[in-house]
Design a protein around this motif. Sequence first.
Motif, short mmCIF file in Angstrom:
data_model
loop_
_atom_site.label_atom_id
_atom_site.label_comp_id
_atom_site.label_asym_id
_atom_site.label_seq_id
_atom_site.Cartn_x
_atom_site.Cartn_y
_atom_site.Cartn_z
N GLY A 177 0.79 -1.22 0.00
CA GLY A 177 0.00 0.00 0.00
C GLY A 177 0.82 1.27 0.00
N ASP A 178 2.13 1.20 0.17
CA ASP A 178 2.95 2.41 0.24
C ASP A 178 3.01 3.13 -1.10
OD1 ASP A 178 3.59 2.33 2.91
OD2 ASP A 178 5.58 1.44 2.64
N ARG A 179 3.15 4.43 -1.00
CA ARG A 179 3.43 5.29 -2.16
C ARG A 179 4.95 5.49 -2.17
NH1 ARG A 179 0.49 8.90 -5.39
NH2 ARG A 179 1.53 10.87 -5.94
N VAL A 180 5.60 5.04 -3.23
CA VAL A 180 7.06 4.96 -3.28
C VAL A 180 7.58 5.76 -4.47
CG1 VAL A 180 9.05 3.41 -3.47
CG2 VAL A 180 6.97 2.65 -2.27
N ALA A 181 8.62 6.54 -4.23
CA ALA A 181 9.32 7.21 -5.32
C ALA A 181 10.77 6.76 -5.32
CB ALA A 181 9.24 8.73 -5.17
N VAL A 182 11.26 6.43 -6.49
CA VAL A 182 12.68 6.12 -6.68
C VAL A 182 13.24 7.22 -7.57
CG1 VAL A 182 14.37 4.45 -7.51
CG2 VAL A 182 12.22 3.65 -6.50
N VAL A 183 14.16 8.00 -7.04
CA VAL A 183 14.72 9.12 -7.78
C VAL A 183 16.06 8.67 -8.37
CG1 VAL A 183 15.51 11.51 -7.70
CG2 VAL A 183 13.57 10.77 -6.26
N GLY A 184 16.08 8.52 -9.68
CA GLY A 184 17.27 8.03 -10.37
C GLY A 184 16.97 6.73 -11.08
N GLY A 185 16.92 6.78 -12.42
CA GLY A 185 16.55 5.61 -13.20
C GLY A 185 17.72 4.86 -13.78
N GLY A 186 18.79 4.67 -12.97
CA GLY A 186 19.85 3.77 -13.35
C GLY A 186 19.46 2.34 -13.05
N PHE A 229 6.79 5.05 -8.34
CA PHE A 229 7.22 5.99 -9.38
C PHE A 229 8.74 5.94 -9.51
CE2 PHE A 229 3.35 7.59 -7.50
CZ PHE A 229 2.59 8.04 -8.57
N VAL A 230 9.23 6.12 -10.74
CA VAL A 230 10.64 6.37 -10.98
C VAL A 230 10.77 7.77 -11.54
CG1 VAL A 230 12.69 5.72 -12.31
CG2 VAL A 230 11.19 3.94 -11.38
N VAL A 231 11.58 8.58 -10.88
CA VAL A 231 11.80 9.97 -11.27
C VAL A 231 13.16 10.06 -11.95
CG1 VAL A 231 11.99 12.36 -10.49
CG2 VAL A 231 10.42 10.77 -9.32
N ASP A 232 13.19 10.56 -13.18
CA ASP A 232 14.45 10.65 -13.90
C ASP A 232 14.39 11.80 -14.90
OD1 ASP A 232 17.02 8.75 -14.19
OD2 ASP A 232 16.58 9.61 -16.15
N VAL A 233 15.55 12.36 -15.20
CA VAL A 233 15.62 13.48 -16.15
C VAL A 233 15.52 13.01 -17.60
CG1 VAL A 233 16.98 14.91 -14.59
CG2 VAL A 233 18.15 13.40 -16.21
N ASN A 234 15.67 11.72 -17.84
CA ASN A 234 15.69 11.17 -19.19
C ASN A 234 14.33 10.56 -19.53
OD1 ASN A 234 16.14 9.87 -21.61
ND2 ASN A 234 17.98 8.78 -20.93
N ALA A 236 8.85 12.94 -14.46
CA ALA A 236 9.96 13.88 -14.64
C ALA A 236 10.17 14.65 -13.34
CB ALA A 236 9.66 14.84 -15.79
N PRO A 237 11.36 15.21 -13.13
CA PRO A 237 11.59 16.00 -11.91
C PRO A 237 10.65 17.19 -11.77
CG PRO A 237 13.68 15.43 -12.95
CD PRO A 237 12.60 15.03 -13.91
N HIS A 296 16.73 7.32 -3.11
CA HIS A 296 17.52 8.16 -4.00
C HIS A 296 18.72 7.39 -4.52
CE1 HIS A 296 20.58 11.50 -4.76
NE2 HIS A 296 19.71 11.50 -5.77
N THR A 297 18.85 7.31 -5.86
CA THR A 297 19.94 6.55 -6.47
C THR A 297 20.67 7.34 -7.56
OG1 THR A 297 18.49 5.55 -8.15
CG2 THR A 297 18.74 4.36 -6.06
N SER A 298 20.40 8.64 -7.70
CA SER A 298 20.96 9.38 -8.84
C SER A 298 22.36 9.92 -8.60
CB SER A 298 20.03 10.54 -9.22
OG SER A 298 20.24 11.66 -8.36
N ALA A 299 22.82 9.92 -7.35
CA ALA A 299 24.15 10.44 -7.00
C ALA A 299 24.32 11.89 -7.46
CB ALA A 299 25.26 9.57 -7.56
N SER A 300 23.26 12.68 -7.36
CA SER A 300 23.33 14.09 -7.73
C SER A 300 22.64 14.93 -6.66
CB SER A 300 22.66 14.34 -9.09
OG SER A 300 21.25 14.17 -8.99
N GLU A 301 23.10 16.16 -6.50
CA GLU A 301 22.47 17.07 -5.54
C GLU A 301 21.02 17.35 -5.94
OE1 GLU A 301 24.81 20.58 -5.29
OE2 GLU A 301 26.46 19.61 -4.21
N GLU A 302 20.79 17.51 -7.24
CA GLU A 302 19.42 17.80 -7.70
C GLU A 302 18.50 16.64 -7.40
OE1 GLU A 302 22.46 20.06 -9.96
OE2 GLU A 302 22.17 17.92 -9.52
N GLY A 303 19.00 15.41 -7.57
CA GLY A 303 18.19 14.24 -7.27
C GLY A 303 17.85 14.15 -5.80
#
Length: 337
Positions: A160-169, A188-193, A209-210, A222-229
């Motif tokens: 039932g959780d709402r999950v976001a994964v930031v970084g689509g590697g 959800f997967v959040v990615d700039v691409n 998208a972000p 968070h998996t994007s290894a970026s400050e913005e992510g």
Amino acid sequence: MTDDEPDKAGRALWLVGEGRAALREERLPEPGAGEVLVRARHGAISRGTESLVASGSVPESEWQRMRAPFQEGAFPFPVKYGYGTVGEIVEGGRGGGAESGADDSRGRWVFCLHPHQDLFVVPADAAVPIPEGVAKHRAVLAANMETALNVVWDAGILPGDRVAVVGGGVVGLLVAYIAAAIPGTETFVVDVNPSRGGIVAALGAQFAAPTDLPADCDVVVHTSASEEGLASAIAAAGFEARIVEASWYGAALPTIPLGGAFHSQRLSIVGSQVGSVPPGRATRWSNRRRLEAALRLLADPRLDVLFSGETAFADLSARYVDILADPATLCHRIRYD
């Protein structure tokens, strides 16, 4: 040469300087008691970590902790690195360890956490049998799947959780794949691409998208290894939500945006690293058991969408740095002939 008399010389990929790779011949010892000789058939490049290693960005404080199994050399250079190889045992005894119950492991297909090398000797219990039903070429994802499984455990994702994964590697997509299979989750997967959207959909999650972040998430990874992510991960988190930082930044010192809603939302940021099983499972789960579970999770053919290219091992030294530099690279497979 026959399988009964394998050549005792192999070749390995060495990083010999910043952005420079070379194939070197390796003279191998005869397998001793409890050891096996493995001929590699498939390999995988883990772009995130290997990019940091290839650029000499492993901080000196982490030189010992970040050593890969069977790594040779030392950080920063020269170093033989990597940790995803699928191969066939061509000489030796009990390739799956004593628990396998096999008297002779010759011909068995196994996964090894080993640097990029076409022929190598390892302890038998380091050669983990590939389960029936898991395609050999897909088993190279085992190290990334093991990391993703550990992240999901650290995240404590529940039905039932709402999950976001930031970084689509690769790791982020595997986390989303596992999370999306938990009943009732909205993942959800959040990615700039935006081209990752089709891959995300194939794995059962939703793409964002972000600029269109999901809000009020129960868990954010968070998996994007970026400050913005990382800023996006904090923005997507709901009240008292958990943010799991699974990125490794190497020698970089990212800015963490702790102003804004971070304090009032009472958010938690926890680190996840595959070197240790989470405390709540460590009494029952060894690293070996976790890797075996990761291999079983690779039976799904949908995961083939994670392969973005393939290179023959003989050509790898010339192409390695460009593969790491290409932002379109997901899992780039190595083909050993």
